[in-house]
Motif scaffolding. Structure first.
Motif, PDB file in Angstrom:
ATOM      1  N   ASP A  90       0.840  -1.187   0.000  1.00  0.00           N
ATOM      2  CA  ASP A  90       0.000   0.000   0.000  1.00  0.00           C
ATOM      3  C   ASP A  90       0.881   1.245   0.000  1.00  0.00           C
ATOM      4  O   ASP A  90       2.107   1.146   0.085  1.00  0.00           O
ATOM      5  CB  ASP A  90      -0.945  -0.018   1.212  1.00  0.00           C
ATOM      6  CG  ASP A  90      -0.185   0.005   2.526  1.00  0.00           C
ATOM      7  OD1 ASP A  90       1.032   0.314   2.509  1.00  0.00           O
ATOM      8  OD2 ASP A  90      -0.779  -0.308   3.564  1.00  0.00           O
ATOM      9  N   PRO A  91       0.277   2.424  -0.116  1.00  0.00           N
ATOM     10  CA  PRO A  91       1.101   3.651  -0.157  1.00  0.00           C
ATOM     11  C   PRO A  91       1.996   3.827   1.059  1.00  0.00           C
ATOM     12  O   PRO A  91       3.009   4.524   0.991  1.00  0.00           O
ATOM     13  CB  PRO A  91       0.063   4.765  -0.269  1.00  0.00           C
ATOM     14  CG  PRO A  91      -1.114   4.117  -0.931  1.00  0.00           C
ATOM     15  CD  PRO A  91      -1.147   2.710  -0.398  1.00  0.00           C
ATOM     16  N   ASN A  92       1.668   3.185   2.186  1.00  0.00           N
ATOM     17  CA  ASN A  92       2.496   3.294   3.387  1.00  0.00           C
ATOM     18  C   ASN A  92       3.619   2.273   3.431  1.00  0.00           C
ATOM     19  O   ASN A  92       4.396   2.247   4.386  1.00  0.00           O
ATOM     20  CB  ASN A  92       1.617   3.142   4.633  1.00  0.00           C
ATOM     21  CG  ASN A  92       0.600   4.260   4.734  1.00  0.00           C
ATOM     22  OD1 ASN A  92       0.898   5.412   4.376  1.00  0.00           O
ATOM     23  ND2 ASN A  92      -0.605   3.933   5.200  1.00  0.00           N
ATOM     24  N   GLY A  93       3.677   1.387   2.446  1.00  0.00           N
ATOM     25  CA  GLY A  93       4.754   0.407   2.390  1.00  0.00           C
ATOM     26  C   GLY A  93       4.419  -0.913   3.016  1.00  0.00           C
ATOM     27  O   GLY A  93       5.294  -1.791   3.117  1.00  0.00           O
ATOM     28  N   GLU A  94       3.156  -1.133   3.461  1.00  0.00           N
ATOM     29  CA  GLU A  94       2.801  -2.423   4.040  1.00  0.00           C
ATOM     30  C   GLU A  94       2.516  -3.417   2.925  1.00  0.00           C
ATOM     31  O   GLU A  94       1.803  -3.112   1.965  1.00  0.00           O
ATOM     32  CB  GLU A  94       1.559  -2.278   4.924  1.00  0.00           C
ATOM     33  CG  GLU A  94       1.805  -1.440   6.160  1.00  0.00           C
ATOM     34  CD  GLU A  94       0.598  -1.436   7.081  1.00  0.00           C
ATOM     35  OE1 GLU A  94      -0.390  -2.125   6.754  1.00  0.00           O
ATOM     36  OE2 GLU A  94       0.653  -0.743   8.109  1.00  0.00           O
ATOM     37  N   ALA A 109      10.614   3.065  -1.898  1.00  0.00           N
ATOM     38  CA  ALA A 109      10.275   4.473  -1.702  1.00  0.00           C
ATOM     39  C   ALA A 109      10.349   5.248  -3.004  1.00  0.00           C
ATOM     40  O   ALA A 109       9.694   6.275  -3.168  1.00  0.00           O
ATOM     41  CB  ALA A 109      11.209   5.096  -0.658  1.00  0.00           C
ATOM     42  N   LYS A 139       2.992  -8.088   6.955  1.00  0.00           N
ATOM     43  CA  LYS A 139       3.777  -6.887   6.853  1.00  0.00           C
ATOM     44  C   LYS A 139       5.244  -7.253   6.700  1.00  0.00           C
ATOM     45  O   LYS A 139       5.664  -8.342   7.044  1.00  0.00           O
ATOM     46  CB  LYS A 139       3.587  -6.006   8.091  1.00  0.00           C
ATOM     47  CG  LYS A 139       2.161  -5.506   8.254  1.00  0.00           C
ATOM     48  CD  LYS A 139       2.033  -4.616   9.454  1.00  0.00           C
ATOM     49  CE  LYS A 139       0.612  -4.122   9.621  1.00  0.00           C
ATOM     50  NZ  LYS A 139       0.488  -3.236  10.799  1.00  0.00           N
ATOM     51  N   GLN A 143      11.069  -4.132   9.236  1.00  0.00           N
ATOM     52  CA  GLN A 143      10.957  -2.989  10.113  1.00  0.00           C
ATOM     53  C   GLN A 143      11.787  -3.234  11.366  1.00  0.00           C
ATOM     54  O   GLN A 143      11.659  -4.254  12.029  1.00  0.00           O
ATOM     55  CB  GLN A 143       9.497  -2.747  10.477  1.00  0.00           C
ATOM     56  CG  GLN A 143       8.642  -2.401   9.273  1.00  0.00           C
ATOM     57  CD  GLN A 143       7.175  -2.259   9.638  1.00  0.00           C
ATOM     58  OE1 GLN A 143       6.803  -2.442  10.804  1.00  0.00           O
ATOM     59  NE2 GLN A 143       6.353  -1.922   8.650  1.00  0.00           N
ATOM     60  N   ARG A 164       4.466   2.561  -9.459  1.00  0.00           N
ATOM     61  CA  ARG A 164       3.314   3.016  -8.665  1.00  0.00           C
ATOM     62  C   ARG A 164       2.072   2.955  -9.550  1.00  0.00           C
ATOM     63  O   ARG A 164       2.033   3.542 -10.626  1.00  0.00           O
ATOM     64  CB  ARG A 164       3.535   4.439  -8.151  1.00  0.00           C
ATOM     65  CG  ARG A 164       2.474   4.896  -7.147  1.00  0.00           C
ATOM     66  CD  ARG A 164       2.883   6.210  -6.508  1.00  0.00           C
ATOM     67  NE  ARG A 164       4.045   6.062  -5.627  1.00  0.00           N
ATOM     68  CZ  ARG A 164       3.960   5.723  -4.339  1.00  0.00           C
ATOM     69  NH1 ARG A 164       2.767   5.526  -3.779  1.00  0.00           N
ATOM     70  NH2 ARG A 164       5.048   5.613  -3.608  1.00  0.00           N
ATOM     71  N   GLN A 168      -2.263   4.353  -6.476  1.00  0.00           N
ATOM     72  CA  GLN A 168      -1.168   4.645  -5.538  1.00  0.00           C
ATOM     73  C   GLN A 168      -0.604   3.407  -4.856  1.00  0.00           C
ATOM     74  O   GLN A 168       0.231   3.515  -3.957  1.00  0.00           O
ATOM     75  CB  GLN A 168      -1.605   5.663  -4.467  1.00  0.00           C
ATOM     76  CG  GLN A 168      -2.031   7.008  -5.041  1.00  0.00           C
ATOM     77  CD  GLN A 168      -0.937   7.643  -5.889  1.00  0.00           C
ATOM     78  OE1 GLN A 168       0.208   7.730  -5.460  1.00  0.00           O
ATOM     79  NE2 GLN A 168      -1.300   8.061  -7.096  1.00  0.00           N
TER      80      GLN A 168
END
Length: 491
Positions: A90-94, A109, A139, A143, A164, A168
């Motif tokens: 997703d757009p948050n990187g998950e 990124a 996930k 991290q 992308r 998104q």
């Protein structure tokens, strides 16, 4: 002499071999790195091309069925053997879908190709609670981990294309670099092993050849030391291998044999000079002593001086002949060569000696019908022929029949033969015929005939200067002297 490595390295052959070996090693190392890097670049380029086609195909799937159809397509392809890396985040990187369990932070990124290879893990490759937790949550387990920790956790390197989507979402399609790296490693190990074996073989061959060459050079040096010490009978060793060392030794041995022959000739000449010139010098001294003792008339003094001058002239002629023979035998002469007509030379010499032959009661004739041209020196050829004709006249007076000397010219097998034949007693012994051309050799024991024993020696040296030969053959009766000249080539 001990055959040590420092001794071998002092030889030119060993130093050149070491230089060539060093250059070969440098070129070989450069070749290894060039081949491995080229192979890796080719595989990487093929990988990028494959990924571009894969992304284009997935983009078409997204256009046809949206995100659900894209996810199903990725799941199906990710289960295939040797599958590429697939990931949707997703757009948050998950991570939402794909076969990538963990990935270095910051990879997704930016869109486009990853600038440098990154570390990742597929599902099922890590153990422990962390892997299970990452599987359950879907996930990225990257991290809180550093790239070094991911590599220690059985990570791999890969390159990927990040795209992308219109909604998104982030799509990553990559390829593991294990295959190019394994290929690079295999090629490098193979080339390194091969070059190592070649280098070891070159060192062994160099060492063995260097020892052999040094040993042979030592043998040559020892033989040379003995020769320089005065042992002129010594010769350089020849192994029979036929290589450069043998050819050098054979040439030097031939040179030593020639030097020994010249030294022996010099000794003989010195002995002959001391023996044959002793008589005229003694005669000169006795004549001067006889004139000085007592009272004599002016006529006696004049006769003594004239005799002294005549003997001195004969001595000067002898020394001039010796010098001429030495120069001609050494291959050096200031005499110029040009086209010479032997027929004209024969006629001139016969005309010159006709009064001498007539006075001695010897018939002298020439059999010359046509010109015979050679490349030579007219004066030298005339001098050689004069010496031979003079000897023939002197030693044909004891012939059993009317003394006669005949001079003839003929062509035989590409050579021009100038023959002087007499009907005297000749020289029946083969050994005497070979010896009579040496300096100061006179077979006449009584020495009643005038001469110094240098006439035939000078003729032989003149023939050598003209690249010809001088042969003495029995004429039955008499002696036949043959001067063989190489025929002049037509221009």
């Amino acid at each position: 002499m001990a055959l040590t490595m420092p001794a071998i390295m002092k030889t030119t052959a060993a130093r050149l071999s070491a230089l060539y070996l060093l250059l070969f090693a440098i070129c070989a190392v450069l070749l290894v790195f060039y081949m491995t890097s080229l192979s890796a670049r080719m595989l990487t380029a093929q990988t990028q091309e494959t990924i571009n086609e894969e992304v284009a195909d997935l983009a078409r799937s997204y256009q046809r069925g949206g995100l659900p159809f894209l996810v199903r397509t990725m799941e199906r392809r990710s289960r295939a053997p040797g599958a590429n890396l697939y990931m949707i985040a997703d757009p948050n990187g998950e991570v939402l879908a794909g076969n990538v369990q963990s990935i270095e932070p910051g990879v997704i990124a930016r869109e486009g190709w990853t600038e440098i290879p990154f570390s990742y893990e597929r599902y099922g490759e890590s153990g422990g609670e962390q892997a299970r937790g990452a599987t359950d949550s879907g996930k990225s387990s990257a991290q809180g981990q550093t790239p070094a920790q991911i590599r220690r956790n059985k990570g791999h390197d890969a390159i990927a294309l990040v795209v992308r989507l219109p909604n998104q979402m982030i799509l990553l399609v990559g390829r593991d670099l294990g295959e190019p790296e394994r290929f690079r490693s295999v090629v490098r190990r193979a080339l390194t092993l091969t070059l190592g074996m070649m280098g070891l073989g070159a060192l062994l061959i160099w060492f063995l050849v260097g020892r052999t060459a040094l040993k042979r050079i030592d043998n040559v040096s020892e033989a040379s030391s003995r020769i320089m010490g005065g042992d002129l009978s010594g010769r350089l060793p020849v192994t029979g291998a036929g290589d450069e060392f043998d050819r050098l030794s054979e040439n030097l041995n031939a040179m030593l044999a020639r030097i020994a022959t010249l030294n022996e000739g010099l000794k003989q000449v010195s002995d002959n000079i001391a023996h044959d010139l002793k008589t005229p010098l003694t005669r000169l001294r006795n004549r001067a002593e006889a004139v000085l003792s007592g009272k004599h008339s002016a006529a006696d003094y004049k006769a003594a001086l004239e005799g002294t001058i005549a003997d001195s002239d004969q001595l000067i002629k002898t020394f001039n002949a010796i010098l001429m023979i030495s120069r001609l035998e050494a291959g050096y002469s200031s005499e110029n060569t040009t086209q010479v007509d032997l027929a004209a030379t024969v006629r001139d010499v016969v005309e010159l000696y006709e009064p001498v032959a007539e006075e001695a009661g010897v018939g002298l004739e020439a059999d010359v019908a046509e010109p015979y041209l050679i490349e030579g020196n007219r004066e030298l050829v005339g001098q050689a022929l004069s010496n031979i004709v003079d000897n023939a006249i002197k030693y044909s007076t004891d012939a059993t029949s009317k003394p006669a000397v005949k001079v003839s010219l003929e062509r035989v097998a590409g050579k021009i033969k100038l023959t002087v034949a007499d009907n005297g007693q000749g020289i029946p012994d083969d050994a005497d015929r070979a010896r009579v051309t040496e300096r100061f050799v006179r077979l006449e024991k009584s020495r009643s005939q005038p001469g110094s024993g240098l006439g035939l020696s000078l003729a032989k040296a003149i023939m050598k200067f003209h690249k010809g030969t001088l042969d003495l053959q029995p004429a039955d009766p008499g002696l036949c002297v043959v001067m063989s000249f190489p025929e002049r080539e037509a221009s």
